[in-house]
Design a protein around this motif. Structure first.
Motif, PDB file in Angstrom:
ATOM      1  N   TYR A 168      -3.568   5.566  -1.973  1.00 51.10           N
ATOM      2  CA  TYR A 168      -4.996   5.452  -1.669  1.00 51.10           C
ATOM      3  C   TYR A 168      -5.551   6.775  -1.145  1.00 51.10           C
ATOM      4  CZ  TYR A 168      -9.238   3.488   0.503  1.00 51.10           C
ATOM      5  OH  TYR A 168     -10.532   3.208   0.859  1.00 51.10           O
TER       6      TYR A 168
ATOM      7  N   ARG B 166       0.816  -1.211   0.000  1.00 54.48           N
ATOM      8  CA  ARG B 166       0.000   0.000   0.000  1.00 54.48           C
ATOM      9  C   ARG B 166       0.850   1.262   0.000  1.00 54.48           C
ATOM     10  NH1 ARG B 166      -5.219  -1.314   1.461  1.00 54.48           N
ATOM     11  NH2 ARG B 166      -5.710   0.521   0.213  1.00 54.48           N
TER      12      ARG B 166
ATOM     13  N   GLU C 130      -4.728  -0.473  -6.643  1.00 50.89           N
ATOM     14  CA  GLU C 130      -4.545   0.926  -6.995  1.00 50.89           C
ATOM     15  C   GLU C 130      -3.567   1.029  -8.163  1.00 50.89           C
ATOM     16  OE1 GLU C 130      -4.211   0.189  -3.434  1.00 50.89           O
ATOM     17  OE2 GLU C 130      -6.355   0.540  -3.397  1.00 50.89           O
TER      18      GLU C 130
ATOM     19  N   VAL D  85      -4.954   8.681  -9.052  1.00 47.15           N
ATOM     20  CA  VAL D  85      -4.922   7.288  -8.614  1.00 47.15           C
ATOM     21  C   VAL D  85      -6.306   6.701  -8.831  1.00 47.15           C
ATOM     22  CG1 VAL D  85      -4.578   5.709  -6.672  1.00 47.15           C
ATOM     23  CG2 VAL D  85      -3.095   7.721  -6.932  1.00 47.15           C
ATOM     24  N   ASP D  86      -6.344   5.543  -9.464  1.00 46.18           N
ATOM     25  CA  ASP D  86      -7.592   4.849  -9.734  1.00 46.18           C
ATOM     26  C   ASP D  86      -7.469   3.440  -9.155  1.00 46.18           C
ATOM     27  OD1 ASP D  86     -10.109   4.342 -10.719  1.00 46.18           O
ATOM     28  OD2 ASP D  86      -9.500   4.200 -12.825  1.00 46.18           O
ATOM     29  N   ARG D  87      -8.569   2.691  -9.169  1.00 42.71           N
ATOM     30  CA  ARG D  87      -8.482   1.282  -8.802  1.00 42.71           C
ATOM     31  C   ARG D  87      -9.038   0.455  -9.953  1.00 42.71           C
ATOM     32  NH1 ARG D  87     -10.794   0.997  -4.103  1.00 42.71           N
ATOM     33  NH2 ARG D  87      -8.932   0.953  -2.840  1.00 42.71           N
TER      34      ARG D  87
ATOM     35  N   TYR E  39      -6.724   8.635  -3.983  1.00 38.93           N
ATOM     36  CA  TYR E  39      -7.914   7.974  -4.517  1.00 38.93           C
ATOM     37  C   TYR E  39      -9.171   8.480  -3.794  1.00 38.93           C
ATOM     38  CZ  TYR E  39     -11.042   4.156  -5.920  1.00 38.93           C
ATOM     39  OH  TYR E  39     -12.087   3.412  -6.414  1.00 38.93           O
TER      40      TYR E  39
END
Length: 377
Positions: free
Chosen positions: A321, A300, A372, A365-367, A324
């Motif tokens: 994150y 992470r 991520e 930042v995307d998932r 995000y």
């Protein structure tokens, strides 16, 4: 035994911070679900190979869709339509709700983990029982040791412990005054801000013996809010006639303003340093769109920063994150009118929160596929 495909299945644990967020949302919205531990055979045999990391919560819908992360679980059901939508319509309330969601999801990990592990001796039997739930004592021991190892990366050390405890007590006092007048942060139903705070405020601080005892004795209205957030529907008999709407006209109650000041004091300069760390990483690596933020799915943090927490020096892990989460506030402002955008920015500046929004940085930042990734524009 295989799970019936007719139910939403939430894989999580009672003492898990992020499971607590998803569970609170499902209960509030009246969404039927079955909760199972990650040691369950279905999680091990089917879910893990899909998400490629041992992490909770994970929701499997009746049609087999797998959603990992409490934030994404909330957004999944918000798109379908729920009785009590969690995103305020007003741009100011909505932006502030996302910032407070970030505070609960990320910044309050410091408080949650300190009170859980720094007081291990006083609450050891409770924690051993919790971590053995749905598992066994040997695995529980290993997980507990791993969790304790995270404290340095969260900036928990001898110098910051008194500051963390004063911060938590101050937060309790602020919320006590607010919840004496309002059932939820922005009015008559929980927003994403409430769901953000309930993670640490239930799973660790409202459930583990040492901090929950402090909460009950010092701030009964806060503990009542914890009960409210973990009950089915809107559990508001102590607010007859209040209604279930957010406060009208995008207004912010005066009782919430001390919380905004408190949050600004807590998250800076740390958040700014983390953004700068990600900027430097992007400049160095020049990742492609969709490239995972880390080389391993379970990783992470992408680096560390030397910064401060309430004036004390700390080393803090950098988790993309965070961006995000906060990008949701940027998207609210992108949709807002020029007048509303100016109003929100001016209000944020009053409390020193304007730099909490990532803004234009040339990346985000995307998932995707449950991990991520860097998003390049």
């Amino acid at each position: 035994m295989p799970v019936s495909p007719a139910a939403n299945v939430l894989y999580g644990l009672p003492h898990s911070l992020y499971t607590g967020i998803a569970r609170s949302y499902l209960r509030t919205q009246g969404i039927a679900y079955l909760e199972l531990p990650p040691a369950h055979a279905d999680f091990v045999d089917r879910i893990l190979p899909t998400i490629k990391r041992s992490i909770i919560p994970v929701l499997e819908t009746p049609d087999g869709e797998i959603i990992q992360d409490s934030l994404d679980i909330i957004d999944h059901f918000e798109r379908q339509g729920v009785p009590y939508p969690a995103y305020p319509e007003g741009p100011l309330q909505s932006v502030l709700a996302v910032i407070l969601q970030y505070y609960g999801y990320q910044a309050m990990l410091r408080h949650a983990m300190h009170y859980r592990w720094s007081y291990l001796e006083q609450q050891e039997s409770f924690l051993r029982h919790a971590f053995a739930t749905g598992s066994d004592a040997t695995r529980a021991e290993a997980i507990m040791a791993r969790m304790q190892s995270y404290l340095p990366a969260l900036g928990i050390n001898a110098e910051t412990v008194p500051l963390i405890e004063r911060s938590f007590e101050g937060l309790l006092d602020i919320l006590e005054a607010h919840f004496a007048q309002h059932p939820y942060l922005f009015g008559g139903r929980p927003s994403v801000a409430d769901y953000g705070l309930i993670g640490p405020m239930f799973a660790h601080l409202g459930r583990d013996p040492v901090p929950s005892d402090l909460m009950k004795r010092r701030s009964p209205n806060v503990f009542r809010w914890v009960e409210r957030m973990t009950a089915p529907g809107l559990d508001t008999p102590d607010f007859p006639g209040y209604g279930s709407e957010f406060i009208a006209e995008d207004a912010i109650p005066s009782t919430l303003e001390p919380l905004l000041k408190h949050v600004a004091e807590e998250i800076f300069p740390e958040l700014t340093a983390k953004f700068e760390c990600m900027d430097a990483l992007i400049e160095k690596l020049q990742p492609e769109d969709g490239q995972p933020v880390a080389s391993k799915a379970h990783q992470r943090h992408v680096g560390q920063v030397e910064t401060t927490f309430r004036g004390a020096p700390i080393t803090s892990g950098v988790a993309p994150y965070s961006m995000y989460i906060l990008r949701r506030a940027d998207r609210v402002l992108e949709r807002a009118s020029d007048a509303d955008r100016s109003k929100v920015q001016a209000y944020l500046q009053r409390f020193g929160l304007d730099k909490a929004l990532p803004g234009e940085r040339g990346y985000s930042v995307d998932r995707r596929n449950h991990v991520e990734v860097w998003e390049r524009r």
